[in-house]
Structure formats: C-alpha cells, structure tokens
Design a protein around this motif. Structure first.
Motif, PDB file in Angstrom:
ATOM      1  N   LEU A  30     -29.240   1.035  -1.624  1.00 29.43           N
ATOM      2  CA  LEU A  30     -30.470   0.229  -1.679  1.00 29.43           C
ATOM      3  C   LEU A  30     -30.219  -1.129  -2.338  1.00 29.43           C
ATOM      4  N   ASP A  31     -28.924  -1.434  -2.564  1.00 28.99           N
ATOM      5  CA  ASP A  31     -28.531  -2.701  -3.217  1.00 28.99           C
ATOM      6  C   ASP A  31     -29.042  -2.827  -4.641  1.00 28.99           C
ATOM      7  N   ILE A  32     -29.093  -1.694  -5.335  1.00 29.51           N
ATOM      8  CA  ILE A  32     -29.513  -1.709  -6.745  1.00 29.51           C
ATOM      9  C   ILE A  32     -28.314  -1.259  -7.574  1.00 29.51           C
ATOM     10  N   ASN A  33     -28.047  -2.016  -8.633  1.00 26.82           N
ATOM     11  CA  ASN A  33     -26.905  -1.667  -9.469  1.00 26.82           C
ATOM     12  C   ASN A  33     -27.377  -0.937 -10.727  1.00 26.82           C
ATOM     13  N   ILE A  34     -26.861   0.285 -10.958  1.00 28.87           N
ATOM     14  CA  ILE A  34     -27.204   0.974 -12.215  1.00 28.87           C
ATOM     15  C   ILE A  34     -25.910   1.284 -12.967  1.00 28.87           C
ATOM     16  N   ASP A  35     -25.971   1.189 -14.292  1.00 28.30           N
ATOM     17  CA  ASP A  35     -24.781   1.487 -15.095  1.00 28.30           C
ATOM     18  C   ASP A  35     -25.073   2.646 -16.058  1.00 28.30           C
ATOM     19  N   ILE A  48     -38.139  12.702  -9.380  1.00 25.77           N
ATOM     20  CA  ILE A  48     -38.949  11.665  -8.734  1.00 25.77           C
ATOM     21  C   ILE A  48     -39.213  10.499  -9.684  1.00 25.77           C
ATOM     22  N   GLU A  49     -39.389  10.815 -10.988  1.00 28.21           N
ATOM     23  CA  GLU A  49     -39.588   9.741 -11.971  1.00 28.21           C
ATOM     24  C   GLU A  49     -38.287   8.933 -12.147  1.00 28.21           C
ATOM     25  N   SER A  50     -37.138   9.609 -12.060  1.00 26.07           N
ATOM     26  CA  SER A  50     -35.854   8.895 -12.137  1.00 26.07           C
ATOM     27  C   SER A  50     -35.754   7.903 -10.983  1.00 26.07           C
ATOM     28  N   LEU A  51     -36.132   8.356  -9.773  1.00 25.19           N
ATOM     29  CA  LEU A  51     -36.091   7.475  -8.596  1.00 25.19           C
ATOM     30  C   LEU A  51     -37.019   6.273  -8.805  1.00 25.19           C
ATOM     31  N   GLU A  52     -38.232   6.544  -9.325  1.00 27.89           N
ATOM     32  CA  GLU A  52     -39.192   5.454  -9.572  1.00 27.89           C
ATOM     33  C   GLU A  52     -38.577   4.408 -10.509  1.00 27.89           C
ATOM     34  N   ARG A  53     -37.889   4.880 -11.555  1.00 28.55           N
ATOM     35  CA  ARG A  53     -37.301   3.942 -12.522  1.00 28.55           C
ATOM     36  C   ARG A  53     -36.205   3.103 -11.874  1.00 28.55           C
ATOM     37  N   ILE A  54     -35.427   3.737 -10.975  1.00 29.81           N
ATOM     38  CA  ILE A  54     -34.349   3.008 -10.290  1.00 29.81           C
ATOM     39  C   ILE A  54     -34.958   1.957  -9.342  1.00 29.81           C
ATOM     40  N   LEU A  55     -35.987   2.345  -8.608  1.00 31.35           N
ATOM     41  CA  LEU A  55     -36.639   1.402  -7.680  1.00 31.35           C
ATOM     42  C   LEU A  55     -37.271   0.238  -8.454  1.00 31.35           C
ATOM     43  N   LYS A  57     -36.188  -0.906 -11.266  1.00 35.09           N
ATOM     44  CA  LYS A  57     -35.079  -1.768 -11.712  1.00 35.09           C
ATOM     45  C   LYS A  57     -34.694  -2.740 -10.599  1.00 35.09           C
ATOM     46  N   GLY A  58     -34.715  -2.256  -9.358  1.00 36.32           N
ATOM     47  CA  GLY A  58     -34.371  -3.105  -8.213  1.00 36.32           C
ATOM     48  C   GLY A  58     -35.563  -3.907  -7.704  1.00 36.32           C
ATOM     49  N   LYS A  59     -36.680  -3.790  -8.413  1.00 40.34           N
ATOM     50  CA  LYS A  59     -37.942  -4.482  -8.047  1.00 40.34           C
ATOM     51  C   LYS A  59     -38.375  -4.168  -6.613  1.00 40.34           C
ATOM     52  N   VAL A  60     -38.154  -2.938  -6.187  1.00 45.52           N
ATOM     53  CA  VAL A  60     -38.546  -2.539  -4.824  1.00 45.52           C
ATOM     54  C   VAL A  60     -39.476  -1.312  -4.864  1.00 45.52           C
ATOM     55  N   GLU A  61     -40.146  -1.112  -6.011  1.00 45.92           N
ATOM     56  CA  GLU A  61     -40.973   0.093  -6.156  1.00 45.92           C
ATOM     57  C   GLU A  61     -42.116   0.178  -5.141  1.00 45.92           C
ATOM     58  N   ASN A  62     -42.537  -0.999  -4.607  1.00 45.33           N
ATOM     59  CA  ASN A  62     -43.662  -0.973  -3.654  1.00 45.33           C
ATOM     60  C   ASN A  62     -43.204  -0.995  -2.196  1.00 45.33           C
ATOM     61  N   LYS A  63     -41.883  -0.935  -2.025  1.00 41.13           N
ATOM     62  CA  LYS A  63     -41.343  -1.071  -0.663  1.00 41.13           C
ATOM     63  C   LYS A  63     -41.336   0.247   0.116  1.00 41.13           C
ATOM     64  N   PHE A  64     -41.492   1.363  -0.605  1.00 38.69           N
ATOM     65  CA  PHE A  64     -41.352   2.673   0.047  1.00 38.69           C
ATOM     66  C   PHE A  64     -42.646   3.484  -0.033  1.00 38.69           C
ATOM     67  N   SER A  65     -42.917   4.213   1.042  1.00 42.36           N
ATOM     68  CA  SER A  65     -44.077   5.113   1.034  1.00 42.36           C
ATOM     69  C   SER A  65     -43.711   6.356   0.226  1.00 42.36           C
ATOM     70  N   LEU A  66     -44.708   7.174  -0.062  1.00 48.92           N
ATOM     71  CA  LEU A  66     -44.469   8.410  -0.812  1.00 48.92           C
ATOM     72  C   LEU A  66     -43.477   9.304  -0.052  1.00 48.92           C
TER      73      LEU A  66
END
Ligand code: B16
Ligand code: MG
Length: 201
Positions: A30-35, A48-55, A57-66
């Motif tokens: 998803l082109d997001i870098n996590i360390d 699911i909360e971990s995924l939300e935090r990653i999205l 971080k990549g500022k794409v949290e609103n790009k995906f449907s549930l």
C-alpha cells in the motif's frame, strides 16, 4: 490470589516479530512504510485496529471501504498464519513453562487474555493448551485492550473476583487493561514504557 491471567504475544511466546513482518509486507503493497518503533504501538492491539493505525500512518484511512479493510486484515492474517506454522515448544519464552506448571501444582487457576484470534492454535503448537483453565475469545469482546473487558471476562470465566486475580502483560495497552479491571498488574519489559504496572520484571 486464586488465578493468574496471561497475555500471549510477548509473554508466553514472541510472535511480535511475525506480526511485524506480515504487517510490513501488507503496508509495502500500500506504499506505507512502517518500522520497529511504529510496531510498538501495535502490540496488544486487535487486528483491525492495527490495520486502522497503519492506514492512518499512510494517510489513506478513508480510501478503503469496511469490506476492503476486512479483506486486507484477512490477507495479513494468512501471511501471519504461514509464519507461525512451524512454531513448537522451542518457542516458549524462558521461565514460562515452569511457572505454568508451578501454578497448576499450587491449584492456582490459569487464564488467557490475548487479543489474538490465533491464541488457541498457538497454545496448541507450544504444547501448553492443557494447562489453561480458560481462554477468552477476543471475537466476543465489545472493546479491545486498553479496555478492561478482556481481563474482567477471564476472571468471570474462572468464577473469580477481579481482586483474586493477577494479570501479566508486555504491552502498555495491556497493563492499562489489567489496571482498569482492578487486578494486580505485572509487566514484563521496559520499566519506562510499562511504568503503570504494579510490578515490572
Ligand atoms: P491476531 P496479545 C496481540 O496479542 C498482539 O500483540 C497484537 O500485535 C495483534 O495484533 C493481536 O494480538 C491480534 O492478533 O491478528 O492473531 O488476532 O499480545 O494480546 O497476546
Ligand atoms: Mg502482548
């Protein structure tokens, strides 16, 4: 003390590295870098909360449907399941097996309060499942750690009062969960990060 309630990842075995690798692979797609430092925030937090935090971080949290988020979480879990396939009793963290047997011998009840839906499978792979008197199913919870529900539910399933239980955790969110459940909290790890615990080892 009538019962000890254990966290899994980071206490009984170290799966944090596998969680990290599986999330990192998905994040890269998803082109997001996590360390590693970011990964600290994901410890004890639900899938699911971990995924939300990653999205986020990549500022794409609103790009995906549930439904798309569910799909991404399933994809990460499939990768993670491949990684834990080879786990065995050799992956039990030092001192844990002895402690579990000592508690068992002293008739102290043993519970599992892990956010991981893979918890029962991992306990079986480690050969420890028969030592546990109860396992909380994280899918039945209305809120994850740091909410106290998971530790409260473990006490309830063991027919114990929270004042009769001790909780053991490696994550700040988990220590908060134990404290808010009004149990004695023991933390394993860095004293600075886990300073809210009653005792840190
Ligand atoms: P799963 P714990 C937690 O386990 C992990 O620390 C956390 O990183 C993970 O996202 C969570 O389980 C959910 O795991 O994807 O296997 O359901 O520390 O509460 O034992
Ligand atoms: Mg943990």
């Amino acid at each position: 003390m009538k019962a000890v309630i254990f966290d899994l990842d980071g206490i009984i075995t170290d799966t944090a590295g596998y969680h990290f690798l599986a999330w990192k692979a998905l994040a890269e797609e998803l082109d997001i870098n996590i360390d590693n430092e970011f990964n600290e925030q994901l410890k004890g937090i639900s899938r699911i909360e971990s995924l939300e935090r990653i999205l986020r971080k990549g500022k794409v949290e609103n790009k995906f449907s549930l439904a798309e988020k569910e799909e991404l979480a399933v994809k990460k879990n499939e990768e993670y399941k491949k990684m834990i396939e080879q786990m065995s009793s050799a992956d039990i963290l030092p001192g844990i097996e002895r402690l579990l047997y000592q508690l068992n011998k002293a008739n102290i009840l043993i519970g599992l309060a892990s956010a991981s839906q893979n918890g029962p499978v991992i306990l079986k792979k480690l050969g420890l499942h028969t030592l546990f008197d109860t396992i909380v199913d994280p899918a039945t919870l209305s809120a994850g750690k740091p909410n106290p529900e998971i530790f409260e539910k473990a006490a309830e399933q063991l027919n114990c009062l929270v004042s009769e239980c001790v909780g053991i955790e490696d994550a700040a969110a988990g220590v908060e969960s134990i404290n808010r459940a009004n149990m004695v909290s023991i933390a394993v790890g860095d004293k600075k990060v886990l300073s809210a615990a009653d005792k840190t080892v």
